[in-house]
Scaffold this motif. Structure first.
Motif, PDB file in Angstrom:
ATOM      1  N   VAL A  82       0.872  -1.177   0.000  1.00  0.00           N
ATOM      2  CA  VAL A  82       0.000   0.000   0.000  1.00  0.00           C
ATOM      3  C   VAL A  82       0.908   1.226   0.000  1.00  0.00           C
ATOM      4  CG1 VAL A  82      -1.676   1.353   1.316  1.00  0.00           C
ATOM      5  CG2 VAL A  82      -1.937  -1.134   1.156  1.00  0.00           C
ATOM      6  N   ILE A  83       0.705   2.111  -0.968  1.00  0.00           N
ATOM      7  CA  ILE A  83       1.499   3.337  -1.061  1.00  0.00           C
ATOM      8  C   ILE A  83       0.659   4.501  -0.556  1.00  0.00           C
ATOM      9  CG2 ILE A  83       2.879   4.816  -2.567  1.00  0.00           C
ATOM     10  CD1 ILE A  83       3.855   1.932  -2.503  1.00  0.00           C
ATOM     11  N   VAL A  84       1.199   5.271   0.364  1.00  0.00           N
ATOM     12  CA  VAL A  84       0.482   6.431   0.906  1.00  0.00           C
ATOM     13  C   VAL A  84       1.243   7.707   0.568  1.00  0.00           C
ATOM     14  CG1 VAL A  84      -0.475   5.055   2.784  1.00  0.00           C
ATOM     15  CG2 VAL A  84       1.628   6.350   3.172  1.00  0.00           C
ATOM     16  N   GLY A  85       0.549   8.838   0.637  1.00  0.00           N
ATOM     17  CA  GLY A  85       1.183  10.124   0.409  1.00  0.00           C
ATOM     18  C   GLY A  85       2.132  10.481   1.543  1.00  0.00           C
ATOM     19  N   ALA A  86       2.972  11.479   1.288  1.00  0.00           N
ATOM     20  CA  ALA A  86       4.009  11.838   2.260  1.00  0.00           C
ATOM     21  C   ALA A  86       3.419  12.253   3.606  1.00  0.00           C
ATOM     22  CB  ALA A  86       4.884  12.953   1.695  1.00  0.00           C
ATOM     23  N   GLY A 115       5.978  12.273  -4.121  1.00  0.00           N
ATOM     24  CA  GLY A 115       4.676  12.575  -4.728  1.00  0.00           C
ATOM     25  C   GLY A 115       4.572  12.199  -6.194  1.00  0.00           C
ATOM     26  N   LYS A 116       5.232  11.112  -6.617  1.00  0.00           N
ATOM     27  CA  LYS A 116       5.251  10.756  -8.040  1.00  0.00           C
ATOM     28  C   LYS A 116       4.368   9.552  -8.380  1.00  0.00           C
ATOM     29  CE  LYS A 116       9.766  12.762  -9.015  1.00  0.00           C
ATOM     30  NZ  LYS A 116      11.142  12.531  -9.530  1.00  0.00           N
ATOM     31  N   CYS A 117       3.789   8.917  -7.379  1.00  0.00           N
ATOM     32  CA  CYS A 117       2.939   7.754  -7.638  1.00  0.00           C
ATOM     33  C   CYS A 117       1.563   8.222  -8.128  1.00  0.00           C
ATOM     34  CB  CYS A 117       2.786   6.922  -6.370  1.00  0.00           C
ATOM     35  SG  CYS A 117       1.809   5.430  -6.583  1.00  0.00           S
ATOM     36  N   LYS A 118       1.053   7.579  -9.172  1.00  0.00           N
ATOM     37  CA  LYS A 118      -0.262   7.934  -9.723  1.00  0.00           C
ATOM     38  C   LYS A 118      -1.353   7.237  -8.908  1.00  0.00           C
ATOM     39  CE  LYS A 118       1.285   8.790 -14.449  1.00  0.00           C
ATOM     40  NZ  LYS A 118       1.160   8.409 -15.885  1.00  0.00           N
ATOM     41  N   ARG A 119      -2.411   7.970  -8.648  1.00  0.00           N
ATOM     42  CA  ARG A 119      -3.507   7.415  -7.857  1.00  0.00           C
ATOM     43  C   ARG A 119      -4.099   6.182  -8.547  1.00  0.00           C
ATOM     44  NH1 ARG A 119      -6.595   7.974  -3.670  1.00  0.00           N
ATOM     45  NH2 ARG A 119      -8.807   7.423  -3.758  1.00  0.00           N
ATOM     46  N   GLY A 120      -4.251   5.133  -7.775  1.00  0.00           N
ATOM     47  CA  GLY A 120      -4.849   3.909  -8.293  1.00  0.00           C
ATOM     48  C   GLY A 120      -3.881   2.986  -8.997  1.00  0.00           C
ATOM     49  N   LYS A 167       7.417   1.883  -8.830  1.00  0.00           N
ATOM     50  CA  LYS A 167       8.854   1.604  -8.784  1.00  0.00           C
ATOM     51  C   LYS A 167       9.678   2.820  -8.345  1.00  0.00           C
ATOM     52  CE  LYS A 167       8.711  -2.654 -10.393  1.00  0.00           C
ATOM     53  NZ  LYS A 167       9.116  -3.812  -9.559  1.00  0.00           N
ATOM     54  N   GLY A 168       8.993   3.912  -7.973  1.00  0.00           N
ATOM     55  CA  GLY A 168       9.711   5.131  -7.605  1.00  0.00           C
ATOM     56  C   GLY A 168      10.282   5.063  -6.199  1.00  0.00           C
ATOM     57  N   VAL A 169      10.760   6.211  -5.707  1.00  0.00           N
ATOM     58  CA  VAL A 169      11.354   6.292  -4.368  1.00  0.00           C
ATOM     59  C   VAL A 169      10.259   6.128  -3.321  1.00  0.00           C
ATOM     60  CG1 VAL A 169      12.647   7.730  -2.750  1.00  0.00           C
ATOM     61  CG2 VAL A 169      13.179   7.812  -5.190  1.00  0.00           C
ATOM     62  N   LYS A 170      10.406   5.136  -2.478  1.00  0.00           N
ATOM     63  CA  LYS A 170       9.414   4.886  -1.439  1.00  0.00           C
ATOM     64  C   LYS A 170      10.125   4.439  -0.166  1.00  0.00           C
ATOM     65  CE  LYS A 170       8.587   0.265  -3.370  1.00  0.00           C
ATOM     66  NZ  LYS A 170       7.619  -0.599  -4.078  1.00  0.00           N
ATOM     67  N   VAL A 171       9.525   4.762   0.959  1.00  0.00           N
ATOM     68  CA  VAL A 171      10.131   4.454   2.258  1.00  0.00           C
ATOM     69  C   VAL A 171       9.203   3.530   3.032  1.00  0.00           C
ATOM     70  CG1 VAL A 171      10.860   5.430   4.463  1.00  0.00           C
ATOM     71  CG2 VAL A 171      11.455   6.591   2.344  1.00  0.00           C
TER      72      VAL A 171
END
Length: 470
Positions: A114-118, A157-162, A167-171
């Motif tokens: 699950v990817i969430v906003g900053a 903030g580069k992940c597109k909704r949905g 594959k971008g920078v994620k923590v």
């Protein structure tokens, strides 16, 4: 993917900050290498949450001892019996401190993501669960409620909704249980609210305060509590909080006054003023009067004779004024990617000076003005003090009580004596990189309190007194 990188800035902001922390006064005092090491330490600390969660007790309704007992029981329940203490602060007797355990580096990561906003990610690092509005995307494998998922923050903030893959920078923030299916989270019938992922293995173990004693406590960073004590409002006085939303300091001021007198709280954004009123109502404080108004226009051109209690105000109307000014916010923690431009960063100094000028005119002779920010720059902090002392001969810097942070930073031309009267909370002063349960249990309470005083958000406080007319 990286694990807790240093905070990153846009190139022009990075260059600006580098000059701030390599200024001639600072290098002369510390030496070039030590100044550089301190700056790099600051960048590292800003990306991590503080080592303690600070809870201010609403002493208007309850005693600190009673809330401490209830809070300890709640934490035992949340942490499944793990013995994490609740500490009382010897100099801030209306707050409780809960140590934060982490970062935990041994957590197993699950295939479903699950990817969430900053901003959601920062809240999770400080103990929150994940709510649906904060979710940006999930793996296609999240098919039903109850699935085990690993939660990541998209700090750039580069992940597109949905999106079904990112594959971008994620923590990595930890693991949780999805409360909804993917189709429910991204329902075409409109945005959902409510709980999306219940965190069960966060990287930083910190209690969740969702609906926990809502009228008896207020989550607040330690330096933000210090500010109100330094202003030291007295029962029956008329106090102005010039940039008051969401009302943490305004409600604290009212509590310190035993809800006797007036706390005028203004903010120029209507929805934020509603939040002030809601917080005052929740904490059962009646002396707060909140108004939607631009603080730079809060001074009436002529002395008013009417009984209207709202702005604009006549000159010399207030016994004490708090100017917790709009600022670049570079001291907020955790923060891994600061997105503001240099133009935005440097726009705050003139705004702060406009507000400060109004505050001086609204303050009674003999009155107290406290200026504070949650940022680390010289231009918004020590330079503002130097400007104010030159611009307003009626103002004198005064000692602060309690003084538990460090002194002001060199570089603005202030004397050593003046710097000692200022209070700067500097996360770079901390060398500890996280706390596990064993080190917590081996630590003396005095050492933990000392750590809490240092390992907090970046913050700045100056206290002025306006001389009485001769």
């Amino acid at each position: 993917m990286s694990f807790f990188p240093k905070i990153s800035f846009q190139c022009e902001v990075e260059e600006y900050l580098t000059k701030v922390f390599r200024n001639n006064e600072l290098i002369t005092a510390l030496g070039g290498q030590e100044a550089e090491n301190k700056y790099q330490s600051l960048l590292s600390r800003l990306s991590h949450p503080p080592s303690f969660t600070t809870v201010r007790v609403n002493t208007h309704l309850s005693s600190v001892k009673h809330v401490k007992k209830l809070l300890f029981e709640e934490i035992q329940k949340q942490f499944k019996g793990l013995c994490v203490p609740v500490l009382e602060h010897p100099k801030l007797q209306d707050i409780l401190l809960i140590p934060v355990i982490g970062p935990r580096r041994d957590l197993k990561k699950h295939p479903s993501e699950v990817i969430v906003g900053a901003q959601c990610g920062y809240a999770v690092l400080r103990g929150a669960h994940v709510y649906v509005p904060g979710i940006v995307s999930t793996s296609r494998s999240v098919v039903k409620a109850g699935d085990l998922v690993s939660v990541y923050s998209d700090i750039e903030g580069k992940c597109k909704r949905g999106a079904k893959e990112f594959k971008g920078v994620k923590v990595f923030l930890g693991n949780g249980i999805s409360e909804l299916s993917r189709s429910e989270i991204f329902s075409s019938s409109g945005p959902l609210k409510g709980l999306g992922v219940r965190m069960i293995e966060p990287v930083y173990l910190s209690p969740s305060f969702d609906n926990v004693l809502p009228s008896h406590l207020f989550l607040q960073n330690l330096p933000s509590v210090v500010v109100s004590h330094i202003l030291n409002p007295q029962p029956g006085e008329k106090i102005l909080d010039m940039c008051a939303a969401p009302g943490g300091k305004a409600t604290h001021l009212a509590t310190l006054m035993h809800d006797q007198g007036e706390v005028i709280a203004i903010d120029k954004i209507a929805n934020k003023v509603k939040k002030i009123k809601l917080n005052a109502e929740l904490l059962q404080l009646n002396c707060i009067k909140a108004f939607c108004y631009d603080g730079t226009k809060a001074l009436s051109v002529e002395k008013r004779e009417d009984e209207q209690e709202g702005p604009p105000f006549s000159p010399e109307s207030f016994d004490r004024i708090l100017l917790d000014a709009p600022c670049s916010g570079m001291g907020q923690r955790p923060n891994m990617a600061y997105s503001s431009t240099l133009k935005e960063v440097t726009s705050y100094q003139p705004l702060q000076r406009k507000l400060f000028t109004v505050a001086v005119k609204l303050l009674k002779p003999g009155g107290v003005l406290v200026y504070s920010t949650c940022t680390i720059t010289l231009s918004e902090n020590e330079e503002q003090v130097a400007w104010a002392l030159k611009r307003f001969p009626c103002l004198q810097l005064h000692p602060q009580e309690p003084h538990i942070g460090g002194e002001g930073m060199k570089g603005a031309g202030l004397t050593l004596d003046q710097l000692k009267l200022l209070q700067r909370f500097d996360p770079a002063a901390v060398t500890l990189q996280g706390m596990d349960i064993n080190s917590l249990q081996d630590s003396r309470e005095d050492d933990l309190i000392s750590l809490a005083n240092k390992d907090c958000i970046g913050f700045f406080i100056a206290k002025f007194v306006k001389s009485k007319s001769k």
